[in-house]
Design a protein around this motif. Sequence first.
Motif, PDB file in Angstrom:
ATOM      1  N   CYS A   1       0.902  -1.251  -0.026  1.00  0.00           N
ATOM      2  CA  CYS A   1      -0.274   0.006   0.093  1.00  0.00           C
ATOM      3  C   CYS A   1       1.008   1.146   0.030  1.00  0.00           C
ATOM      4  O   CYS A   1       1.689   1.302   0.604  1.00  0.00           O
TER       5      CYS A   1
ATOM      6  N   LEU B   1       1.928  -5.111   3.407  1.00  0.00           N
ATOM      7  CA  LEU B   1       1.322  -5.440   4.531  1.00  0.00           C
ATOM      8  C   LEU B   1       0.730  -6.767   4.798  1.00  0.00           C
ATOM      9  O   LEU B   1       0.258  -7.157   5.913  1.00  0.00           O
TER      10      LEU B   1
ATOM     11  N   LEU C   1      -2.286 -11.159   6.698  1.00  0.00           N
ATOM     12  CA  LEU C   1      -1.552  -9.754   6.792  1.00  0.00           C
ATOM     13  C   LEU C   1      -0.596  -9.836   7.978  1.00  0.00           C
ATOM     14  O   LEU C   1      -0.411 -10.969   8.779  1.00  0.00           O
TER      15      LEU C   1
ATOM     16  N   TYR D   1      -3.542  -4.320  10.723  1.00  0.00           N
ATOM     17  CA  TYR D   1      -3.833  -4.314   9.278  1.00  0.00           C
ATOM     18  C   TYR D   1      -5.144  -5.057   8.811  1.00  0.00           C
ATOM     19  O   TYR D   1      -5.573  -4.893   7.712  1.00  0.00           O
TER      20      TYR D   1
ATOM     21  N   HIS E   1      -9.363  -3.205   7.481  1.00  0.00           N
ATOM     22  CA  HIS E   1      -9.251  -1.939   6.451  1.00  0.00           C
ATOM     23  C   HIS E   1      -9.752  -2.306   5.051  1.00  0.00           C
ATOM     24  O   HIS E   1      -9.575  -1.346   4.489  1.00  0.00           O
TER      25      HIS E   1
ATOM     26  N   TYR F   1      -7.753  -3.993   3.346  1.00  0.00           N
ATOM     27  CA  TYR F   1      -6.630  -4.658   2.479  1.00  0.00           C
ATOM     28  C   TYR F   1      -6.576  -5.796   1.970  1.00  0.00           C
ATOM     29  O   TYR F   1      -6.317  -6.202   0.547  1.00  0.00           O
TER      30      TYR F   1
END
Length: 185
Positions: A69, A78, A99, A104, A107, A109
């Motif tokens: 990211c 990440l 992750l 992390y 979110h 991701y």
Amino acid sequence: MIKLRKATLGDRKKAYQWLYYSDFSDFLNKLQGHTSGNIPSYKDFKKDYMDYFFDGSQLEDGCCFIITCKKEGITEDLGIISYTSFHLLDKITEFDIWLKGLSYTGHGYGTKAILVLAGMVRGFGYDKVIMRPSKHNKVAIKSYKKVGFMEKELMPCEYYKTDFIDEFAQGDYGPGEDVFMVLDL
């Protein structure tokens, strides 16, 4: 913005650390029946995640990617996401993702990384992705459903090559302890 970069052999050790020794690892380890005294060794991890996952030498069998990211001009790693196909029938692949830490999660991701990898593997000719999270990992299941995965009953002969059914049909968590999920691309 989430991007994937091909992992390298130099990334394998940190992928191992993220999986077994992050602040999120206690939860993941418990799901697989690991305690602090029986965490798989790095040598064992390398048997599961062989060189080709990190050097790109057998893309037809699988490959790992680092989830990155970029924020304020700084790119941060990440976590990791991979696809694996050596054990599955033609045009089917399996994703695995973790992750690097608890902060992390939540979110989006992982969800975004799955969407990016799904687009990539569609371009490689795959038309189906499977994932097998623990039935106790409700956050992961919810995330996978957001992407479009559907819970299905596992019929091993519809997904696994005959030689691998006995080894992989029970999943990582033992009989009845996972959720079989499928995404049609």
